[in-house]
Design a protein around this motif. Structure first.
Motif, PDB file in Angstrom:
ATOM      1  N   ARG A 325       0.654  -1.315  -0.127  1.00  0.00           N
ATOM      2  CA  ARG A 325       0.014  -0.348  -0.187  1.00  0.00           C
ATOM      3  C   ARG A 325       0.875   1.068   0.348  1.00  0.00           C
ATOM      4  O   ARG A 325       0.575   2.245  -0.322  1.00  0.00           O
ATOM      5  CB  ARG A 325      -0.718  -0.248   1.478  1.00  0.00           C
ATOM      6  CG  ARG A 325      -2.115   1.211   1.462  1.00  0.00           C
ATOM      7  CD  ARG A 325      -3.685   1.138   2.612  1.00  0.00           C
ATOM      8  NE  ARG A 325      -2.457   0.945   3.291  1.00  0.00           N
ATOM      9  CZ  ARG A 325      -3.586   0.013   4.698  1.00  0.00           C
ATOM     10  NH1 ARG A 325      -4.445  -0.253   4.590  1.00  0.00           N
ATOM     11  NH2 ARG A 325      -3.023   0.530   5.796  1.00  0.00           N
ATOM     12  N   ALA A 326       1.518   0.754   0.743  1.00  0.00           N
ATOM     13  CA  ALA A 326       2.799   2.305   0.773  1.00  0.00           C
ATOM     14  C   ALA A 326       3.675   2.420  -0.399  1.00  0.00           C
ATOM     15  O   ALA A 326       3.556   3.985  -0.985  1.00  0.00           O
ATOM     16  CB  ALA A 326       4.224   2.139   1.665  1.00  0.00           C
ATOM     17  N   GLU A 327       3.647   1.633  -1.214  1.00  0.00           N
ATOM     18  CA  GLU A 327       4.381   1.710  -2.481  1.00  0.00           C
ATOM     19  C   GLU A 327       3.768   1.791  -3.753  1.00  0.00           C
ATOM     20  O   GLU A 327       3.496   2.892  -4.399  1.00  0.00           O
ATOM     21  CB  GLU A 327       4.886   0.141  -2.315  1.00  0.00           C
ATOM     22  CG  GLU A 327       6.133  -0.215  -1.741  1.00  0.00           C
ATOM     23  CD  GLU A 327       6.050  -1.596  -2.271  1.00  0.00           C
ATOM     24  OE1 GLU A 327       7.561  -1.944  -2.072  1.00  0.00           O
ATOM     25  OE2 GLU A 327       5.693  -2.983  -2.503  1.00  0.00           O
ATOM     26  N   VAL A 328       2.584   2.092  -3.724  1.00  0.00           N
ATOM     27  CA  VAL A 328       0.856   1.998  -4.236  1.00  0.00           C
ATOM     28  C   VAL A 328       0.748   3.795  -3.994  1.00  0.00           C
ATOM     29  O   VAL A 328       0.845   4.649  -5.161  1.00  0.00           O
ATOM     30  CB  VAL A 328      -0.343   1.643  -4.420  1.00  0.00           C
ATOM     31  CG1 VAL A 328      -1.022   1.710  -4.802  1.00  0.00           C
ATOM     32  CG2 VAL A 328      -0.125  -0.173  -4.258  1.00  0.00           C
ATOM     33  N   ILE A 329       1.337   4.413  -3.017  1.00  0.00           N
ATOM     34  CA  ILE A 329       1.106   5.971  -2.279  1.00  0.00           C
ATOM     35  C   ILE A 329       1.802   6.454  -3.097  1.00  0.00           C
ATOM     36  O   ILE A 329       1.978   7.254  -3.719  1.00  0.00           O
ATOM     37  CB  ILE A 329       0.266   5.518  -0.802  1.00  0.00           C
ATOM     38  CG1 ILE A 329      -1.022   4.952  -0.514  1.00  0.00           C
ATOM     39  CG2 ILE A 329       0.233   7.533  -0.841  1.00  0.00           C
ATOM     40  CD1 ILE A 329      -1.473   5.230   1.105  1.00  0.00           C
ATOM     41  N   ALA A 330       3.264   6.039  -3.132  1.00  0.00           N
ATOM     42  CA  ALA A 330       4.777   6.517  -2.952  1.00  0.00           C
ATOM     43  C   ALA A 330       4.524   7.193  -4.542  1.00  0.00           C
ATOM     44  O   ALA A 330       4.556   8.022  -5.562  1.00  0.00           O
ATOM     45  CB  ALA A 330       5.977   5.712  -2.874  1.00  0.00           C
ATOM     46  N   PHE A 331       4.346   5.619  -5.323  1.00  0.00           N
ATOM     47  CA  PHE A 331       3.869   5.681  -7.254  1.00  0.00           C
ATOM     48  C   PHE A 331       2.856   7.000  -7.317  1.00  0.00           C
ATOM     49  O   PHE A 331       3.355   7.925  -8.186  1.00  0.00           O
ATOM     50  CB  PHE A 331       3.444   4.316  -7.794  1.00  0.00           C
ATOM     51  CG  PHE A 331       3.683   4.585  -9.221  1.00  0.00           C
ATOM     52  CD1 PHE A 331       4.841   4.666  -9.598  1.00  0.00           C
ATOM     53  CD2 PHE A 331       2.127   3.846  -9.996  1.00  0.00           C
ATOM     54  CE1 PHE A 331       4.971   4.315 -11.262  1.00  0.00           C
ATOM     55  CE2 PHE A 331       2.687   4.556 -11.046  1.00  0.00           C
ATOM     56  CZ  PHE A 331       4.003   4.111 -12.499  1.00  0.00           C
ATOM     57  N   SER A 332       1.808   7.336  -6.829  1.00  0.00           N
ATOM     58  CA  SER A 332       0.576   7.406  -7.455  1.00  0.00           C
ATOM     59  C   SER A 332       0.719   9.083  -7.076  1.00  0.00           C
ATOM     60  O   SER A 332       0.578  10.163  -7.446  1.00  0.00           O
ATOM     61  CB  SER A 332      -0.496   8.047  -6.454  1.00  0.00           C
ATOM     62  OG  SER A 332      -0.322   7.693  -5.233  1.00  0.00           O
ATOM     63  N   LYS A 333       1.922   9.558  -6.465  1.00  0.00           N
ATOM     64  CA  LYS A 333       2.793  10.907  -5.825  1.00  0.00           C
ATOM     65  C   LYS A 333       3.119  11.679  -7.684  1.00  0.00           C
ATOM     66  O   LYS A 333       2.922  12.608  -7.322  1.00  0.00           O
ATOM     67  CB  LYS A 333       3.918  11.411  -4.740  1.00  0.00           C
ATOM     68  CG  LYS A 333       2.493  10.714  -3.729  1.00  0.00           C
ATOM     69  CD  LYS A 333       2.073  11.413  -2.704  1.00  0.00           C
ATOM     70  CE  LYS A 333       1.602  10.743  -1.888  1.00  0.00           C
ATOM     71  NZ  LYS A 333       0.134  11.566  -1.830  1.00  0.00           N
ATOM     72  N   TYR A 334       3.626  10.931  -8.476  1.00  0.00           N
ATOM     73  CA  TYR A 334       4.223  11.147  -9.524  1.00  0.00           C
ATOM     74  C   TYR A 334       3.924  10.574 -11.032  1.00  0.00           C
ATOM     75  O   TYR A 334       3.921  11.368 -11.821  1.00  0.00           O
ATOM     76  CB  TYR A 334       5.747  11.237  -9.379  1.00  0.00           C
ATOM     77  CG  TYR A 334       6.170  10.263  -9.354  1.00  0.00           C
ATOM     78  CD1 TYR A 334       6.118   8.820 -10.295  1.00  0.00           C
ATOM     79  CD2 TYR A 334       6.708   9.290  -8.601  1.00  0.00           C
ATOM     80  CE1 TYR A 334       6.617   8.050 -10.356  1.00  0.00           C
ATOM     81  CE2 TYR A 334       7.270   7.940  -8.269  1.00  0.00           C
ATOM     82  CZ  TYR A 334       7.202   7.661  -9.861  1.00  0.00           C
ATOM     83  OH  TYR A 334       7.765   6.276  -9.335  1.00  0.00           O
ATOM     84  N   ALA A 335       2.962   9.674 -10.723  1.00  0.00           N
ATOM     85  CA  ALA A 335       2.729   8.740 -11.791  1.00  0.00           C
ATOM     86  C   ALA A 335       1.013   8.851 -11.799  1.00  0.00           C
ATOM     87  O   ALA A 335       0.415   8.020 -10.896  1.00  0.00           O
ATOM     88  CB  ALA A 335       3.158   7.434 -11.455  1.00  0.00           C
ATOM     89  N   LYS A 336       0.470   9.829 -12.527  1.00  0.00           N
ATOM     90  CA  LYS A 336      -1.406   9.570 -12.564  1.00  0.00           C
ATOM     91  C   LYS A 336      -1.576   9.319 -13.353  1.00  0.00           C
ATOM     92  O   LYS A 336      -2.299   9.743 -14.477  1.00  0.00           O
ATOM     93  CB  LYS A 336      -1.254  11.398 -12.811  1.00  0.00           C
ATOM     94  CG  LYS A 336      -0.833  12.424 -11.410  1.00  0.00           C
ATOM     95  CD  LYS A 336      -1.174  13.508 -11.578  1.00  0.00           C
ATOM     96  CE  LYS A 336      -0.233  14.293 -10.153  1.00  0.00           C
ATOM     97  NZ  LYS A 336      -0.510  13.734  -9.221  1.00  0.00           N
TER      98      LYS A 336
END
Length: 500
Positions: A325-336
């Motif tokens: 979940r933390a990896e998904v959230i981190a990815f969504s910060k810059y890859a929209k």
């Protein structure tokens, strides 16, 4: 490469020879195919020789004893024929990619196919797309010191002078991304028949003791998946130490793992589980096109977590889900971008947390939504329906709706085609034995989802309640015995969300 709508390949027969004197391979590809539409060109994906001398040169193409005209450009072989009789393509060259010819960590020469996503056409004339599945045979001639592992079942080994020829055949149709050979000096352990499947381990001789120990973990993993999904889809399972660029590559029936996968500590247990899960999801039941990659990687990610839960308990499942979940959230910060992402022109970019971790989270939330019994029933039906074929996310949705009797349109739409995840903030007040709880969604788009809350008290046992969130800001009144000391979001790790 794109799917070719005019052609349906039925079977490939690859004759390949490699030597130790140079990196050139010699090949003959015998191809059985059908023309789906009227055309006078059989177009295949095949990389031509570049300015540096890397690539494949076609020497001739023969059909029914007649030489055919052909043309090669950068990545395409056009064969001029209107007949769908079998063709044979004779070629040679030094692979630029796809077949990795190198030295392993011990300085010994190796040859390993490494086709994902569409790199098979660097060394094989094919339609390099997951929807065009075909049977395959490999005839591989090598110096006698080598062993050969390849897709399919070993039929025969022919010895002649200083060489050996290995014949492997696959009785089922496969995508080119998982058709490979591996040539190296190996130590091989036969683990016998596990879940009705011949199971072997192939490691470098220098790693024999540690490698056999590490790869034997495949036995309980294989048993778990066959019990919960279906019988194993292929005629064998060989786990192979290799020079793949990935941690593991799920080639059908012979998985190639990184050289570093062997350490005598079973550090790759969950990677082995991931790649074995792919044998069902990705290799047999495959995504219909690259933007649907989560049907492969998301499934392998979550089924690894299901194995972890089975082997080590729910705490291990929750630990892995929270990390993902933390990896998904981190990815969504810059890859929209959403999970189903048609914007990527470089397919390697699809190997990201949307396809893997978020895809796995979608399956976890789907499991929690329908319940374990319905989840497993639907998974089995989905696999049985699309085994050795291709599927879309809509196909998966239809199966789950049929089995569960539930409309899942909103669930699939918001989690697969909508960017991001909920970002939640909780406020509450207490008065007259009632807690007034406000859930704020801080992200741009609205999501609808069930949300569990754990309410703790100073003098009473904690309780878990569930509310259905449908709005960007929503108020719930809950009767409580006394003033809550804390209210915790999602105490059982059931929701993909970010704390606001």
């Amino acid at each position: 490469m794109a799917q070719n709508p005019d052609v349906d390949i039925q079977q490939y027969e690859f004759h390949l020879s490699v030597t130790d004197t140079n990196n050139e391979i010699k090949g003959k590809a015998v191809i059985d195919f059908d023309f789906v539409n009227t055309t006078d060109v059989l177009q295949l994906d095949f990389v031509a020789v570049d300015a540096k001398g890397k690539g494949m040169k076609v020497d001739s193409v023969v059909q029914e004893h007649n030489k055919l005209k052909f043309a090669q450009d950068k990545e395409t072989l056009s064969i001029y024929t209107s007949s769908d009789a079998q063709v044979a393509v004779y070629y040679h060259g030094i692979p630029k990619d796809g077949l990795i010819i190198s030295k392993n960590i011990y300085g010994n020469r190796t040859f390993f196919g490494d086709n994902w996503p569409n790199r098979a056409h660097h060394w094989l004339p094919v339609i390099d797309h997951p929807t065009d599945k075909a049977k395959v045979s490999f005839y591989v001639t090598v110096p006698k010191k080598y062993e050969v592992i390849a897709t399919g079942t070993l039929q025969e080994i022919f010895e002649s002078g200083s060489t050996k020829k290995y014949l492997y055949k696959s009785p089922v149709e496969l995508s080119t991304k998982v058709m490979v050979i591996g040539v190296a000096q190996f130590a091989v352990e036969d683990l016998g028949t596990v879940a009705n499947v011949p199971l072997t381990s192939w490691v470098y001789p220098e790693n024999e003791k540690a490698g056999f120990y590490d790869y034997a973990i495949a036995e309980p993993i294989l048993n778990f998946f066959t019990q919960h999904i279906s019988e194993f889809p292929f005629t064998k399972l060989a786990n192979v130490q290799s020079t793949t660029r990935y941690g593991g590559m799920e080639n059908a029936g012979n998985i190639f793992y990184s050289e570093k996968s062997v350490d005598g500590k079973r550090s790759y247990e969950f990677i082995i589980a991931h790649e074995i899960a792919h044998q069902w999801f990705g290799d047999s039941a495959s995504e219909i096109d690259w933007p649907q990659l989560w049907l492969s990687e998301g499934f392998a990610t979550y089924f690894t977590n299901l194995y972890a839960e089975y082997a080590y308990g729910k705490e291990k499942l929750d630990e892995r889900l929270q990390k993902e979940r933390a990896e998904v959230i981190a990815f969504s910060k810059y890859a929209k971008t959403p999970i189903i992402d048609s914007s990527r022109t470089e397919l390697i970019e699809l190997l990201n947390p949307n396809s893997y971790q978020k895809g796995g989270w979608v399956l976890h939330m789907l499991r929690r939504k329908v319940g374990d019994a319905i989840f497993w029933k639907a998974i089995k039906k989905y696999y049985q329906t699309y085994a050795y074929s291709n599927a879309t996310s809509h196909d998966l949705q239809a199966v789950f709706e049929e089995v569960s009797g539930t409309d899942l349109e909103l669930f699939f739409k918001q989690w697969l085609t909508q960017y991001g995840e909920p970002k939640l903030k909780l406020d509450y007040t207490y008065k007259n034995k009632k807690a007034t709880i406000t859930i704020h969604q801080l992200q741009q788009s609205n999501f609808e989802f069930p949300l569990q809350l754990r309410i703790t008290y100073a003098n009473k046992d904690a309780e878990v309640i569930e509310v259905q969130v449908t709005k960007k800001e929503q108020v719930f009144e809950v009767e409580v015995p006394e003033t809550p000391t804390t209210i915790v979001l999602d105490p059982n790790t059931n929701l993909l969300f970010e704390k606001g």
